[in-house]
Motif scaffolding. Sequence first.
Motif: not given
Length: 276
Positions: A94-115
């Motif tokens: 489950i934590r591995v799944y979380r890590d993969e999801r967290n990386e994607t969320i952070c990428r989307r935040l950067r795409e939305a202008g949040c560093a």
Amino acid sequence: MILIDLHTHSRCSDGTLSPASLAELARRRRVSVVALTDHDTTSGQEEFRRACARAEVQSLTGVELSAEAPYTLHILGYRINPHDVPLQTALQEIRVYRDERNETICRRLREAGCAVDLEEVEREAGGEVVARPHMARVLVRKGYVPNLLAAFARYLGRDGVAYVPRRRLSPAHCLRLIRESGGFPVLAHPGQTNLDDDALDDLLRKLTDEGLWGLECLSSHHSSETIFRYLERASRFGLYPTAGSDFHGENRPGVDLGVPVSEDLLPWARLGIRLG
């Protein structure tokens, strides 16, 4: 009446207190029994158990699992064996799944202008589990939103621009993991399912057939009418009523530790608890 709290979180998942600080807060608030139920990890259990012993607070080992459903479905496990191999294997996955999801969320935040990068979120978390509340705190600290609620509304909630669905275990798998590790599975905050009465009854019937032990009925979030309805359901389905605040420290402002209950609420001996 006594104060208990069978639904709490520490910094090991998405709370803001260490397990030891949580135990000390329980002592100060005169909570008689407290369970640490971090999301997807048992890493704080040993520290919590030792701190509760020092504070003379009765403690329960616990965990909270998110089950697969088209709505919020969380299952608590009480008195689990934190060293159970199948349970720990599943939690690691489950934590591995979380890590993969967290990386994607952070990428989307950067795409939305949040560093925001994952490393600073991990520093904010300071524990084994990195979750959206940690990202929300980074967004607030860096001035992208004024508060945690705005972080979820704009970016991290289901309708947010950076939201990514989680991979979850089936409800039956969650129940089986808890029971086979020696624990007692309980449906957490049933109101968060947002199911109507008939649908909630259908869910409880199905989960009870698969080994559900209890239903979280008593909480400071629940009105008297809501508590009555959940107590009636617990009785009707042969489930034990439990009580918990879903305490997260500063990540959930306004939620205090401890719920008042009668001393005979639960079969404490079965849970390894001796009152008095």
